[in-house]
Design an enzyme around this catalytic site. Structure first.
Site, PDB file in Angstrom:
ATOM      1  N   TRP A  41     160.745 -15.055  -2.251  1.00  6.59           N
ATOM      2  CA  TRP A  41     160.549 -14.650  -3.657  1.00  6.59           C
ATOM      3  C   TRP A  41     159.164 -15.072  -4.148  1.00  6.59           C
ATOM      4  O   TRP A  41     158.955 -15.255  -5.335  1.00  6.59           O
ATOM      5  CB  TRP A  41     161.601 -15.247  -4.589  1.00  6.59           C
ATOM      6  CG  TRP A  41     163.034 -14.909  -4.321  1.00  6.59           C
ATOM      7  CD1 TRP A  41     163.667 -14.804  -3.109  1.00  6.59           C
ATOM      8  CD2 TRP A  41     164.032 -14.606  -5.290  1.00  6.59           C
ATOM      9  NE1 TRP A  41     164.986 -14.482  -3.265  1.00  6.59           N
ATOM     10  CE2 TRP A  41     165.240 -14.355  -4.599  1.00  6.59           C
ATOM     11  CE3 TRP A  41     164.031 -14.535  -6.681  1.00  6.59           C
ATOM     12  CZ2 TRP A  41     166.430 -14.044  -5.248  1.00  6.59           C
ATOM     13  CZ3 TRP A  41     165.217 -14.225  -7.333  1.00  6.59           C
ATOM     14  CH2 TRP A  41     166.402 -13.984  -6.613  1.00  6.59           C
ATOM     15  N   HIS A  42     158.215 -15.206  -3.246  1.00  6.96           N
ATOM     16  CA  HIS A  42     156.888 -15.707  -3.597  1.00  6.96           C
ATOM     17  C   HIS A  42     155.820 -14.645  -3.354  1.00  6.96           C
ATOM     18  O   HIS A  42     154.722 -14.959  -2.898  1.00  6.96           O
ATOM     19  CB  HIS A  42     156.549 -16.957  -2.774  1.00  6.96           C
ATOM     20  CG  HIS A  42     157.422 -18.128  -3.061  1.00  6.96           C
ATOM     21  ND1 HIS A  42     157.387 -19.289  -2.302  1.00  6.96           N
ATOM     22  CD2 HIS A  42     158.357 -18.344  -4.012  1.00  6.96           C
ATOM     23  CE1 HIS A  42     158.272 -20.151  -2.774  1.00  6.96           C
ATOM     24  NE2 HIS A  42     158.871 -19.597  -3.819  1.00  6.96           N
ATOM     25  N   SER A  43     156.112 -13.388  -3.627  1.00  7.04           N
ATOM     26  CA  SER A  43     155.159 -12.330  -3.301  1.00  7.04           C
ATOM     27  C   SER A  43     153.974 -12.333  -4.263  1.00  7.04           C
ATOM     28  O   SER A  43     154.097 -12.686  -5.441  1.00  7.04           O
ATOM     29  CB  SER A  43     155.858 -10.975  -3.304  1.00  7.04           C
ATOM     30  OG  SER A  43     156.518 -10.746  -4.532  1.00  7.04           O
TER      31      SER A  43
END
Length: 666
Positions: A571-573
């Protein structure tokens, strides 16, 4: 309340960064009108948001607070499609994330190669957003008056100490502050984005938006509203066209247009911001024409340079006396009632933590780097030499211990567990996303690029191997859950063993599982190399530890295959609207934004979210999103002619209903 047709400033996207921008600017001058548009619902006092221990619910595929983007099938993922979740609620990721407080390394922002974005210049803004609620020996790098709270939460699972003892026995030092922007190798008691005084999650919407709207009337909010595109006239962004988040009918879009007198800020996030720009006519002209959009600004970098952190989980059985949240997640009614009651009364207990109590940032030793060269996919050396070697503040891997298993317990055997999750901090792989039509509801052509650079494989394998050795040294350790690990050959010394303590009555000695097995038939199935006599247990002045498992080339191949089949998004795009010169630099081939976050070739249009990062950051990215929001607010204010004290832009303090009268405060 009906919304006006025109505003001074429009912020497109109410995620972590967008809330900061809108809240700060609304407090800059209460004569400025600010509109914040968010596709998801409001999170105002939503108990499924502000109770920290509930966060796994937002990861379910039927979640109403997250959207899921599906990528192309990839040979690098054994033919799988990657799925990347994005927040779909006011506050963005800050409303539903894991609440892990980690910060980027100093060299990360310096590597952006953008004027005004060095760590030295950004440090005041890092301090500006946080209130650090713990004893601190590094006051020069932390903030104590910001709207976002940082603490250990109001509960800590004892497995934290077990984990830190184990990592210490591996030579990973326990440090007081791993988030000092300089330390790239060490272990710590993880801090969390939780308010110590209330036990509530500290999200950007409550801190910046709801706090402001409670006392001022110049900040407008439009939730359940999707941004279609930005309207550009004579080279300037002048308005935003919106549609309902879900259309009433495919042919009934019910569009509405809001005009902006001074500034439009796109803050839709890494996967939405480039699509908004592309639907607005900003991007690669050939791709835009193919999608039926008239090109206005030639910026082929829009949608390129997609990056993430790569995640794998490994799950272990825990001894029966280990404290975990498994019974709570499994749905035990007595446990759930006790936990909910304690949190409601005092803001403490298991609901006041995320269960992720300790973790490490690590860099490989010279011996480990040499070992990588003998592995089947052995391409990491060039990456180490060019990217990591001379920047000791950059960790290669993160891994943390979770006090249980927060997935579907219907898929698990009975018992208690603990989980290691490991993610690669700076992948070399890159992906992209582009619209396929002008329809704002159509899914994009999305390629995550996960693992498409073979330099990423060795550190992913190493993260699994390293964390497994930590697990095997923990008192809680009682075997692996086999289907949550690589499948090794039957006679491999590295083979995993799934041990059901309820039937075998076997207990592990400190640091050594097999030497403690005296009951049941489980030990009779161990290969010879795994039956360790007592003299094979290494002695230390702290505790007994086991020798490291030895992995053959075949074993490493099995771990690599497991990585391909199980690696996923953290979830770190970031990166799809990169801040770089139009023709690019040494980081990216084509830039989208200048250092003041202006879209090249368009006036009055900025982007402010994680998509602006040209290169990766070694942290859970909420801290970087807050920083980008703070920086963007200052840049907009400067563009509007504000300076001096006005740039401090204080925001009010948010108080939940009844919060001030609760009898218990820590």
């Amino acid at each position: 309340m009906s919304l006006p047709e025109e505003f001074d400033i429009i912020v497109c996207g109410g995620g972590s960064a967008g809330c900061v921008v809108a809240g700060r600017l609304a407090n800059l001058d209460h004569n400025l009108t600010v509109l914040l548009i968010e596709a998801g619902e409001s999170n105002l006092n939503n108990p499924w948001v502000f109770r920290p221990g509930i966060y796994p619910r937002n990861m379910k595929l039927d979640s109403k607070t997250a959207s899921f983007y599906e990528s192309r099938p990839s040979k690098w993922l054994a033919g799988r499609k990657a799925v990347v979740p994005c927040a779909h609620i006011l506050g963005g990721g800050s409303s539903i994330n894991f609440m892990m407080y980690t910060r980027a390394s100093a060299s990360d922002y310096d590597d952006f190669q953008a004027e005004g974005w060095t760590t030295k210049e950004l440090l005041p803004l890092m301090k500006k957003h946080e209130t650090y609620q713990r004893p601190c020996h590094n006051k020069e790098v932390h903030g104590f008056e910001g709207p976002i709270k940082v603490s250990f939460g109001n509960y800590t699972y004892p497995i934290k100490d077990d984990f830190l003892r184990a990592t210490d026995s591996q030579g990973i030092p326990t440090v007081d502050d791993l988030e000092d922007l300089q330390t790239g190798h060490g272990a710590e008691h993880w801090l969390k984005w939780i308010n110590r005084d209330t036990g509530r999650r500290s999200d950007s919407a409550h801190a910046y938006i709801h706090a402001t709207r409670a006392v001022h009337s110049n900040l407008y909010l439009a939730c359940n509203t999707k941004v279609d595109k930005v309207i550009i006239k004579d080279g300037r962004a002048v308005a935003v066209r919106t549609v309902p988040t879900k259309p009433l009918h495919p042919k009934q879009l019910n569009t509405r247009t809001f005009k902006a007198r001074k500034q439009i800020v796109v803050s839709g996030g890494t996967l939405s911001s480039p699509l908004i720009l592309q639907r607005s006519g900003i991007g690669d002209p050939e791709k835009l024409k193919a999608a039926g959009v008239e090109p206005i600004v030639d910026l082929p970098g829009v949608g390129l340079n997609f990056q993430d952190h790569y995640l794998t989980f490994s799950v272990y059985r825990a001894k029966p006396e280990t404290e975990s949240f498994d019974d709570f997640v499994r749905g035990d009614p007595e446990v759930q009632k006790r936990v909910f009651d304690e949190w409601a009364l005092k803001g403490t207990g298991p609901l006041a933590t995320n269960g992720i109590e300790a973790g490490v940032k690590i860099r490989p030793t010279e011996e480990e780097l040499k070992e990588f060269e003998n592995w089947p996919t052995s391409h990491f050396k060039s990456g180490w030499e060019s990217y990591f070697k001379n920047k000791p503040d950059k960790p290669v891997m993160h891994y943390s211990v979770i006090a249980g298993w927060f997935g579907d317990h219907m898929l698990m055997p009975p018992g208690k567990f603990f989980t290691m999750f490991h993610f690669l901090e700076y992948p070399f792989s890159r992906g992209s996303t582009h619209i396929k039509s002008a329809n704002p509801y159509e899914t994009p052509d999305f390629d995550t690029g996960f693992m498409n650079d073979e330099r990423d494989m060795a550190p992913m394998v190493w993260g699994y191997v390293k964390s497994r050795e930590t697990a095997r040294r923990m008192d809680a350790y009682a075997g692996e859950v086999e289907n949550m690990h690589p499948f090794f050959d039957y006679d491999s010394p590295a083979r995993c063993y799934d041990m059901d303590l309820a039937t075998t009555k076997a207990y592990a000695l400190p640091g050594n599982l097999t030497a403690g097995i005296t009951h049941g038939s489980w030990s009779s199935h161990l290969p010879k190399a795994e039956k360790l006599p007592s003299d094979n247990i290494l002695s230390s002045n702290k505790r007994d530890v086991r020798e490291d498992l030895q992995y053959s080339k075949r074993d490493i191949e099995q771990v690599e295959e497991w990585v391909k089949r199980h690696v996923e998004s953290t979830w770190h795009s970031l990166g799809t609207c990169s801040m770089a010169p139009r023709e690019g630099n040494s980081i990216v081939k084509h830039g989208v934004l200048d250092p003041r976050l202006n879209v090249h070739g368009v006036k009055g249009l900025k982007v402010a979210d994680l998509s602006v990062c040209p290169d990766n950051v070694g942290c859970n990215t909420y801290s970087t999103a807050l920083l980008i929001g703070e920086k963007a607010a200052v840049l907009v204010a400067e563009d509007l002619g504000y300076s001096g004290e006005a740039l401090e832009m204080k925001v009010p303090t948010y108080h939940a209903p009844g919060e001030l009268t609760l009898p218990f405060r820590l």
